[in-house]
Write an enzyme that holds these catalytic residues in place. Structure first.
Site, PDB file in Angstrom:
ATOM      1  CG  HIS A 156      -2.030   0.891   1.304  1.00  0.00           C
ATOM      2  ND1 HIS A 156      -1.894   2.259   1.217  1.00  0.00           N
ATOM      3  CD2 HIS A 156      -3.349   0.651   1.446  1.00  0.00           C
ATOM      4  CE1 HIS A 156      -3.099   2.814   1.317  1.00  0.00           C
ATOM      5  NE2 HIS A 156      -3.999   1.858   1.456  1.00  0.00           N
ATOM      6  CD  GLU A 260      -3.277   1.444  -2.029  1.00  0.00           C
ATOM      7  OE1 GLU A 260      -3.877   0.400  -1.712  1.00  0.00           O
ATOM      8  OE2 GLU A 260      -3.735   2.570  -1.822  1.00  0.00           O
TER       9      GLU A 260
END
Ligand code: TA6
Length: 284
Positions: A156, A260
């Protein structure tokens, strides 16, 4: 006196951290809590990764910025949001210098009573960080259970940008996407360059393996190359939503973008004894 290319020190909140230094002058930092990369500074460059000045380092809350490791669930669902890998303390299982000169560290996490209470499977996970003039992150998950399990995985990553209004994500044209801000409505991206003028939270599915972030005001382009991580999430909370995060400053949205990489749309299924491996590398 020579210093070791991988050393342990104490980071924010007194948390254990590894510092990797490469002969090119590039330097990276990696917390054991969450196997969380918080910094990568290529020689003579500002940090590639964004960490909020309000980030909390208390070994309980995930760190706001850098590369949170998302496993075994992306987003909301039956298990904790974005999984538990980012709130467990991993252990260093290997480190050193590769024949090509890359400095590396591998962190491992196995199931424990705590993880089995959240997700009832036995697993072994690894995150390996390799530093040269690039940064490569390789993740592995091994099923140590007697049953098959499904999981999602993502890096992420929060990137630093000089001005979000003059930032674009490239490489997603023609990709199917699901927009989290409009009930996961699906469409196909028709833009070459995805710019930002409001909140964005989208999952792009089965994208190409080469992406880029053009940071016009910062005068740099960051290249992202991935393997076995088919999906990409593009996120910026913009003004209003930023206010709902206690660990994000109101103006943070201007200097960050999350791009991400992972396996999100189609969870991976591993049979007992099977291993999944995927990687993402970053290059300025
Ligand atoms: O990846 C985008 C996202 O799922 C957003 O919807 C937003 O909630 C963000 O991640 C941050 O989630 P977190 O649990 O770290 O606050």
């Amino acid at each position: 006196m020579t210093t070791s290319p991988v050393r342990t020190d104490t980071g924010a909140g007194n948390l254990d951290r590894l510092v990797l230094e490469h002969a090119s002058g590039s330097k990276a930092e990696l917390y054991l809590f969450g196997a969380h990369v918080t910094s990568w500074q290529p020689q003579g460059q500002p940090d590639v990764f964004f960490v909020s000045r309000k980030a909390i380092f208390n070994a309980t809350k995930p760190i706001r910025g850098g590369i949170p490791v998302i496993f075994p669930q992306f987003g909301d669902g039956p298990y904790p949001k974005h999984g538990f890998a980012r709130t467990q303390t991993w252990r260093v299982s290997d480190s050193g210098v590769l024949p090509g000169g890359e400095v590396f560290a591998t962190l491992s996490l196995e199931d424990s009573e705590a993880t089995r209470a959240l997700w009832p499977f036995r697993f072994h996970a690894e995150l390996r960080v390799e530093l040269s003039d690039r940064l490569k992150v390789t993740a592995k998950v091994l099923n140590r259970d007697s049953a098959e399990f499904p999981f999602q995985f993502a890096l992420h990553t929060y990137f630093t940008v000089a001005d979000i209004r003059r930032t674009a994500v490239l490489g997603l044209k023609g990709t199917r996407l699901s927009d989290s801000l409009v009930n996961d409505a699906e469409s196909v991206e028709d833009r070459e360059a995805i710019g930002f003028a409001e909140e964005v939270d989208r999952v792009y599915m089965k994208t190409g393996n080469e992406l880029a972030i053009r940071d016009e005001a910062g005068r740099r382009t960051l290249r992202i190359q991935k393997e076995c991580m088919p999906d990409v999430v593009v996120w910026n909370p913009w003004i209003e939503r930023s206010l709902s995060f206690a660990d994000l400053a109101p103006d943070d949205y201007r200097g960050m973008v999350c791009v991400e990489t992972g396996c999100i749309a189609d969870p991976i299924r591993l049979r007992p004894g099977e291993t999944w491996e995927g990687s993402t590398s970053f290059h300025v």
